[in-house]
Design an enzyme around this catalytic site. Structure first.
Site: not given
Length: 245
Positions: A157, A153-155
């Site tokens: 974003s 999810a972080y990557a």
């Protein structure tokens, strides 16, 4: 009377971690700084006080980066205080680690609200207001290259941040404004240490050829470069990670 000749910066997430190092580094270059915070006014006031004590100029501004009205007000405040805006740095961001299969979708929404919508909202204001000769510096991550488990999810974003950064650089053709992103590697901040045991931290430190974690000051130097002398670097992602990727 307001001095309109000195350079002025607005730094989102400027009250702690990498953001705090960035505002202090820009202030040392003689840039007046708007220190943005989301919820911790006391930390922002501490950063402002430290800059003023060192002979610089700074003011604290609060607001949700994903709220277009709050960010318009933040830009208004900095312009009233210092006469304009030349540099916008988006350090504000959140990270939740989880395998894609088990990630709570509410966490996905929170990540994207801050990291994607927040960067978009601030970049939109920057595109309208930054003066000629200015710079926009967004924040990505070296995770977009490393792609380890639990960072999906972080990557995602931050990949979105990279894309909008490169598009905005082209949309500002003719305005003499550079738009770039900094992509830190493992950096010793509270956000980095969150959810990691000492063994994982040691492994990441040893993975770089320099055999250490980055510091917020390391990342701030990259930002100062893009915000100041790096006028021929535009539409790029600068990986500040000690050679990790």
């Amino acid at each position: 009377m307001t001095d309109t000749t000195a350079r002025v910066a607005l730094v989102t997430g400027g009250s702690g971690g990498i953001g705090r190092a960035v505002v202090e580094r820009l202030a040392r270059d003689g840039i007046a700084v708007g220190v943005h915070y989301a919820g911790n006014r006391a930390r922002a006031d501490e950063a402002v006080a430290a800059i003023i004590e060192a002979g610089g100029r700074a003011t604290a501004i609060g607001g949700d980066v994903a709220d277009e009205h709050a960010m318009a007000d933040a830009f208004d405040t900095v312009e009233r205080e210092f006469g304009g805006i030349d540099v916008v740095v988006n350090t504000a961001g959140i990270m939740v680690l989880s395998p894609i299969a088990t990630l709570d979708l509410d966490d996905l929404d929170r990540i994207h609200r801050t990291n994607v919508r927040g960067t978009f909202v601030v970049s939109q204001q920057a595109a309208r207001r930054v003066r000629r000769g200015g710079a926009v510096v967004n924040f990505s991550t070296s995770i977009t290259r490393l792609r380890p488990p639990a960072y999906g999810a972080y990557a995602a974003s931050k990949a979105a941040v990279e894309s909008m950064t490169l598009v905005l650089a082209r949309e500002l053709r003719g305005k003499d404004i550079t738009v770039n992103a900094v992509a830190p590697g493992p950096t010793a901040t509270p956000l980095f240490f969150q959810g990691k045991d000492q063994a994982a931290i040691d492994d990441l430190a040893e993975a770089t050829p320099l055999e250490r974690l980055g510091t917020p000051e390391d990342i701030a130097e990259a930002v100062a470069f893009l915000a100041g002398p790096a006028r021929w670097i535009n539409g790029q992602v600068l990986y500040a990670n000690g050679g990790l990727a």
